[in-house]
Motif scaffolding. Structure first.
Motif, PDB file in Angstrom:
ATOM      1  N   LEU A 189       0.833  -1.201   0.000  1.00 30.99           N
ATOM      2  CA  LEU A 189       0.000   0.000   0.000  1.00 30.99           C
ATOM      3  C   LEU A 189       0.869   1.252   0.000  1.00 30.99           C
ATOM      4  O   LEU A 189       0.587   2.223  -0.719  1.00 30.99           O
ATOM      5  N   ASP A 190       1.950   1.235   0.778  1.00 28.85           N
ATOM      6  CA  ASP A 190       2.869   2.375   0.826  1.00 28.85           C
ATOM      7  C   ASP A 190       3.520   2.619  -0.537  1.00 28.85           C
ATOM      8  O   ASP A 190       3.851   3.760  -0.884  1.00 28.85           O
ATOM      9  N   LYS A 191       3.696   1.535  -1.322  1.00 29.55           N
ATOM     10  CA  LYS A 191       4.292   1.653  -2.657  1.00 29.55           C
ATOM     11  C   LYS A 191       3.237   1.927  -3.727  1.00 29.55           C
ATOM     12  O   LYS A 191       3.534   1.941  -4.914  1.00 29.55           O
ATOM     13  N   MET A 192       1.990   2.139  -3.284  1.00 31.07           N
ATOM     14  CA  MET A 192       0.855   2.419  -4.168  1.00 31.07           C
ATOM     15  C   MET A 192       0.544   1.250  -5.111  1.00 31.07           C
ATOM     16  O   MET A 192       0.033   1.439  -6.210  1.00 31.07           O
ATOM     17  N   GLU A 193       0.867   0.037  -4.660  1.00 31.03           N
ATOM     18  CA  GLU A 193       0.500  -1.174  -5.394  1.00 31.03           C
ATOM     19  C   GLU A 193      -0.829  -1.667  -4.828  1.00 31.03           C
ATOM     20  O   GLU A 193      -0.901  -2.636  -4.084  1.00 31.03           O
ATOM     21  N   TYR A 194      -1.880  -0.958  -5.173  1.00 33.34           N
ATOM     22  CA  TYR A 194      -3.159  -1.087  -4.487  1.00 33.34           C
ATOM     23  C   TYR A 194      -3.797  -2.473  -4.640  1.00 33.34           C
ATOM     24  O   TYR A 194      -4.316  -3.031  -3.677  1.00 33.34           O
ATOM     25  N   ALA A 229      -6.976  -0.133   0.669  1.00 31.27           N
ATOM     26  CA  ALA A 229      -6.554  -0.569  -0.655  1.00 31.27           C
ATOM     27  C   ALA A 229      -7.740  -0.655  -1.611  1.00 31.27           C
ATOM     28  O   ALA A 229      -7.639  -0.277  -2.789  1.00 31.27           O
ATOM     29  N   ALA A 232      -8.676   2.772  -2.669  1.00 28.49           N
ATOM     30  CA  ALA A 232      -7.675   3.296  -3.604  1.00 28.49           C
ATOM     31  C   ALA A 232      -7.877   2.702  -4.997  1.00 28.49           C
ATOM     32  O   ALA A 232      -7.710   3.402  -6.014  1.00 28.49           O
ATOM     33  N   HIS A 236      -8.515   4.928  -8.350  1.00 23.18           N
ATOM     34  CA  HIS A 236      -7.546   4.974  -9.448  1.00 23.18           C
ATOM     35  C   HIS A 236      -7.958   4.163 -10.674  1.00 23.18           C
ATOM     36  O   HIS A 236      -7.378   4.323 -11.741  1.00 23.18           O
TER      37      HIS A 236
END
Length: 332
Positions: A189-194, A229, A232, A236
């Protein structure tokens, strides 16, 4: 001379074991593993050995000799014992943790194990009797990626030590416990790999309660990470998600986790304009999808042994059958 029949001998042996486990009352407290007095611990282990043996053999009559009256009266336990027995047959099980307790409270009590780092846990349970014993079993093969826990709870009734409950549930998925999977989800999640974060959080929730009393001390809120997630993803992406990089423009409508003999891995469901009957054409299109899937859903195929794809002729709606072709892809 009177001959004792086998069941009489078993009952007599059970009475001797129950008598051996009687002891003077101690002050409230809990004793873990080798803290349990040696003679008492040996007797508990005999009960455990008999239980595992009976579960593997599927002999309900023998297991019945170990059960409390309340457990015997609850007919739903027949199905539960069958499920635990099926688990016991899948691997060789050994004792992972055990606790002998003198309960302070009748309604609710707690045992804590703070020695397991991120996997430290507590057992929160009803003190149904003054003296109780918990036996927690895991597969001997620690390299087994997906592990089920078996938990037996005994209590000392006025008619002896008897099984008060028996359960099995998932302890590890892909070699990781719930807190470890939560850590993976948070990093994703921190790496935006939702998408990958949501799938990891989903697996964490799946093994967050390996028995009915278990609560991880580091109460990682996988549910919150899952929700973040998911939100997000909706922010997106707009599903169905068209894969513009592929000429036939297949559309992803769902992602999830799917199990095989090696573990749980991502599954991507999509609609295709290619005829499902033409499996070679479906596979060719899928090869193109694989080349861009990580760009479309970052992280989803990273550090995975397998991925699954299901190509559907149309978007599934209601209970109607949809033609589809499923594919398993070995990544490493």
């Amino acid at each position: 001379m009177k001959v004792l029949f086998p069941n009489t001998i078993k009952l007599f042996g059970g009475l001797l074991l129950a008598a051996a486990l009687q002891s003077c009352v101690k002050q409230p407290g809990s004793w873990r593993n080798d803290q349990i007095p040696g003679g008492k611990r040996d007797d508990f282990h005999k009960l455990n050995e008999q239980l595992l043996r009976d579960l593997k053999s599927g002999n309900s009559d023998d297991i019945g000799n170990l059960e409390s009256k309340d457990m015997l009266d609850d007919r739903s336990n027949l199905r539960r014992i069958e499920i635990v027995g099926n688990t016991a047959k899948t691997a060789d099980y050994e004792l992972y943790d055990e606790y002998y307790v003198i309960n302070k409270h009748r309604t609710s009590d707690t045992i804590e194990n703070l020695s397991a780092g991120v996997n430290s846990y507590r057992l929160i349970y009803n003190g149904i009797e003054h003296e109780m014993y918990f036996a927690i079993f895991l597969p001997k093969d620690k390299n087994q990626p997906n592990q089920e826990m078996i938990t037996a709870m005994y209590a000392k009734y006025n008619y002896g030590w008897k099984l008060a409950s028996l359960s099995t549930n998932t302890y590890k998925i892909n070699g990781k416990t719930a807190p470890e999977l939560y850590s993976v989800a948070k990093k994703r999640l921190d790496k935006m790999e939702y998408a990958d974060a949501r799938l990891a959080a989903e697996l964490s929730l799946q093994c967050n309660a390996p028995n009915d009393y278990w609560q991880y001390t580091n109460d990682a809120d996988a549910g919150k990470i899952f929700q973040e997630a998911q939100e997000a993803i909706f922010t997106h992406y707009r599903f169905p998600l068209t894969i513009d990089e592929v000429a036939s423009q297949p559309r992803i409508f769902r992602i999830g986790n799917q199990k095989n003999s090696h573990g749980w891995f991502p599954v991507v469901y999509y609609t295709t304009k290619v005829s499902i009957a033409d499996t070679n054409a479906v596979k060719t299109e899928n090869m193109q999808i694989r080349k861009v899937i990580n760009k479309l859903l970052p992280g989803i195929d990273v550090d995975k042994d397998y991925m699954f794809y299901s190509a559907c002729s149309k978007l599934p709606l209601g209970a109607g059958r949809v033609d589809h072709f499923d594919m398993t892809v070995k990544l490493r």
